[in-house]
Design a protein around this motif. Structure first.
Motif, PDB file in Angstrom:
ATOM      1  N   GLU A 215      37.458  42.650  35.543  1.00 30.02           N
ATOM      2  CA  GLU A 215      37.874  41.301  35.932  1.00 30.02           C
ATOM      3  C   GLU A 215      36.699  40.516  36.515  1.00 30.02           C
ATOM      4  OE1 GLU A 215      40.149  37.910  36.665  1.00 30.02           O
ATOM      5  OE2 GLU A 215      40.527  39.634  35.355  1.00 30.02           O
TER       6      GLU A 215
ATOM      7  N   THR B  29      42.761  40.668  46.651  1.00 30.23           N
ATOM      8  CA  THR B  29      44.034  41.281  46.245  1.00 30.23           C
ATOM      9  C   THR B  29      43.868  42.695  45.713  1.00 30.23           C
ATOM     10  OG1 THR B  29      43.894  40.303  44.008  1.00 30.23           O
ATOM     11  CG2 THR B  29      45.083  39.042  45.712  1.00 30.23           C
ATOM     12  N   ARG B  30      42.689  43.027  45.188  1.00 30.57           N
ATOM     13  CA  ARG B  30      42.500  44.342  44.573  1.00 30.57           C
ATOM     14  C   ARG B  30      41.758  45.323  45.473  1.00 30.57           C
ATOM     15  NH1 ARG B  30      43.991  44.745  39.441  1.00 30.57           N
ATOM     16  NH2 ARG B  30      42.764  46.644  39.291  1.00 30.57           N
ATOM     17  N   GLN B  31      41.041  44.828  46.472  1.00 31.05           N
ATOM     18  CA  GLN B  31      40.283  45.721  47.341  1.00 31.05           C
ATOM     19  C   GLN B  31      40.645  45.557  48.815  1.00 31.05           C
ATOM     20  OE1 GLN B  31      36.418  44.509  44.992  1.00 31.05           O
ATOM     21  NE2 GLN B  31      35.851  45.895  46.634  1.00 31.05           N
TER      22      GLN B  31
ATOM     23  N   GLU C 170      39.256  48.475  36.449  1.00 28.38           N
ATOM     24  CA  GLU C 170      39.951  47.231  36.078  1.00 28.38           C
ATOM     25  C   GLU C 170      39.402  46.048  36.871  1.00 28.38           C
ATOM     26  OE1 GLU C 170      44.555  45.655  35.953  1.00 28.38           O
ATOM     27  OE2 GLU C 170      44.175  47.815  35.877  1.00 28.38           O
ATOM     28  N   THR C 171      39.108  46.283  38.150  1.00 30.48           N
ATOM     29  CA  THR C 171      38.540  45.215  38.981  1.00 30.48           C
ATOM     30  C   THR C 171      37.144  44.854  38.501  1.00 30.48           C
ATOM     31  OG1 THR C 171      39.799  46.050  40.855  1.00 30.48           O
ATOM     32  CG2 THR C 171      38.008  44.522  41.346  1.00 30.48           C
TER      33      THR C 171
ATOM     34  N   PRO D 100      35.390  48.535  43.941  1.00 34.45           N
ATOM     35  CA  PRO D 100      36.162  48.113  42.770  1.00 34.45           C
ATOM     36  C   PRO D 100      36.449  49.273  41.817  1.00 34.45           C
ATOM     37  CG  PRO D 100      34.208  46.733  43.087  1.00 34.45           C
ATOM     38  CD  PRO D 100      34.076  47.889  44.003  1.00 34.45           C
ATOM     39  N   ASP D 101      37.699  49.353  41.348  1.00 39.81           N
ATOM     40  CA  ASP D 101      38.005  50.302  40.283  1.00 39.81           C
ATOM     41  C   ASP D 101      37.616  49.677  38.941  1.00 39.81           C
ATOM     42  OD1 ASP D 101      40.004  48.448  39.700  1.00 39.81           O
ATOM     43  OD2 ASP D 101      41.614  49.673  40.537  1.00 39.81           O
TER      44      ASP D 101
ATOM     45  N   HIS E 257      44.032  45.906  50.777  1.00 46.89           N
ATOM     46  CA  HIS E 257      44.586  47.262  50.771  1.00 46.89           C
ATOM     47  C   HIS E 257      43.805  48.219  51.672  1.00 46.89           C
ATOM     48  CE1 HIS E 257      47.172  46.043  47.505  1.00 46.89           C
ATOM     49  NE2 HIS E 257      46.126  45.631  46.815  1.00 46.89           N
TER      50      HIS E 257
ATOM     51  N   THR F 228      40.318  37.943  43.467  1.00 42.53           N
ATOM     52  CA  THR F 228      40.246  39.286  42.873  1.00 42.53           C
ATOM     53  C   THR F 228      39.849  40.334  43.906  1.00 42.53           C
ATOM     54  OG1 THR F 228      39.709  38.394  40.687  1.00 42.53           O
ATOM     55  CG2 THR F 228      39.104  40.694  41.107  1.00 42.53           C
TER      56      THR F 228
END
Length: 201
Positions: free
Chosen positions: A91, A54-56, A87-88, A84-85, A59, A51
């Motif tokens: 999760e 792939t989400r932070q 959604e993150t 983290p946004d 990028h 998580t």
């Protein structure tokens, strides 16, 4: 076939390899054992590292790997984005379950002590225990520190594993602060390294 410890830039397709590697690397980490205290820790750690990668970090960070190790660095210009946004956060809460409040309090405590001056932040580094001692972590650490040194910037990390401190000290880090985490958590050592000129490295 020998496993090379030459760092390679990661892509999002590396997520399965990286998350499994880091789950094994952090299985005995005091902070991760505190967040994930039960027998399903490895599966939870795989989900956790997948998580955040792939989400932070893939990028906004500088992420590198070998076949058995990985490191996520965040340069100063990306630190405001590499958080983290919503959604993150959701999760991560799902993965952590009833430990989510401890995780949130820990993140907030660490953030209060993060240095304000520009620096390269080593968010995550770990090697599969089966390959530790073969230079994979050192190669990844050297690669990130070379970038920080080239920019003339210090580097910062946090570790909850006492046996890792001499490894980081070997590369020029010193303990800046000792934090006792909330909720009777483990100690977190904040470590700092001044930039070096290439001749000093």
């Amino acid at each position: 076939m020998s496993i090379t410890n030459t760092p390679k830039t990661t892509t999002i397709d590396d997520a399965p390899l990286i998350s499994r590697t880091l789950a094994r690397a952090f299985d005995d980490d005091p902070m991760m054992r505190w967040f994930f205290p039960d027998a399903s820790r490895e599966a939870a750690l795989v989900r956790y590292f997948s998580t955040v990668f792939t989400r932070q970090y893939v990028h906004y960070g500088v992420c590198e790997r070998t076949e058995v190790a990985a490191a996520f660095w965040v340069p100063p210009e990306a630190q405001a984005k590499a958080v983290p946004d919503a959604e993150t956060v959701q999760e991560l809460q799902n993965i952590l379950g009833d430990r989510a409040p401890l995780f949130r309090d820990t993140v907030e405590t660490a953030a209060e002590h993060t240095p304000q001056e520009p620096h390269w932040y080593l968010a995550v580094i770990g090697a599969d225990p089966a390959a530790q001692g073969q230079g994979h972590g050192a190669a990844l650490l050297r690669s990130g520190l070379a970038r920080a040194d080239a920019a003339g910037l210090p580097a910062y990390l946090e570790s909850s594993k006492p046996s890792n401190l001499p490894f980081y000290e070997h590369f020029g880090f010193t303990v800046r602060e000792e934090l006792r985490l909330p909720g009777d958590g483990p100690v977190l050592w904040a470590m700092w390294r001044q930039p070096r000129r290439p001749a000093d490295a």
